[in-house]
Design a protein around this motif. Structure first.
Motif: not given
Length: 244
Positions: A138-142, A180-185, A203-214
């Protein structure tokens, strides 16, 4: 599915499209060093006519080329090849494409290999859903939704990854992955766990940044493919849906 946590009852889905075999078909072609949505292309037939782009010759006919794709007339309809190969190689693939019993077939040129043939739309997609809190990210993905999906013999997913300009992002269980961020979520990380099978975590939540990628990569490394019996033991909801 993601190991270490079980989705709640009702949060596993079998998405069925019984009409998928009546729609367009695909052929996936790759260089010998290619992988999912990397160093390859997907041929789809039939597709809508597209007259945007510059004129190119495909054998004896005139087609249309845009960045990463060529559309040309074939067998009374139109076909498309889309990928990250140079235009010259896309044109070679197009020229080597025929239609047999209404489905595309490609005679691969030297250095290229046909890796799979299948429908453009997946006939069966398995999906498991989780809360980001449940899987510890949740910390990285919301605090939204995390999902895993898998589909077999469906070149349309790889075609979408090319269209979305998915970029390489390491490996998952030793298999090259793309993101990619151009498909689902908000984002998906996809890989090919077995030839012709596409799996991804999104996932659907926070923006796709380096923490979300990890976080996506950590979750992908925690996944495992179930046998049909193991999948049925999760009591998945069956949803029939047709995507046009």
């Amino acid at each position: 599915m993601i190991t270490g946590v079980s989705p709640a009852r009702g949060y596993t889905l079998s998405r069925l499209d019984p009409a998928a075999h009546n729609g367009p078909w695909t052929v996936t072609v790759r260089r010998r060093d290619g992988a999912l949505a990397r160093r390859g292309a997907v041929v789809t037939f039939p597709v809508p006519k597209l007259s945007l782009g510059r004129d190119v010759k495909v054998g004896d006919v005139t087609g249309y080329a845009r960045e990463g794709e060529v559309i040309w007339p074939l067998a009374g309809a139109y076909a498309r090849v889309r990928g990250d190969l140079p235009l010259a190689e896309l044109l070679r693939i197009a020229a080597a494409t025929t239609v047999v019993s209404g489905r595309p077939a490609v005679t691969a040129a030297p250095g290229l290999t046909v890796t799979s043939t299948g429908t453009a739309r997946p006939s069966h997609v398995t999906e498991a859903r989780y809360g980001a809190d449940e899987v510890g990210e949740a910390d990285a993905l919301g605090h939204g939704l995390v999902f895993t999906q898998a589909a077999a013999r469906c070149g349309g997913i790889e075609d979408q990854l090319y269209e979305a300009d998915a970029r390489p992002y390491g490996t998952v269980h030793g298999h090259p992955a793309v993101v990619t961020s151009a498909l689902d979520g908000n984002g998906v990380l996809a890989w090919e766990p077995a030839p012709g099978v596409v799996a991804y975590v999104g996932y659907s939540g926070a923006s796709l940044d380096k923490n979300a990628l990890a976080a996506l990569h950590r979750l992908a490394e925690r996944t495992r493919i179930l046998t049909p019996g193991q999948w049925q033991s999760t009591h998945p909801q069956e949803l029939q849906e047709t995507s046009e």
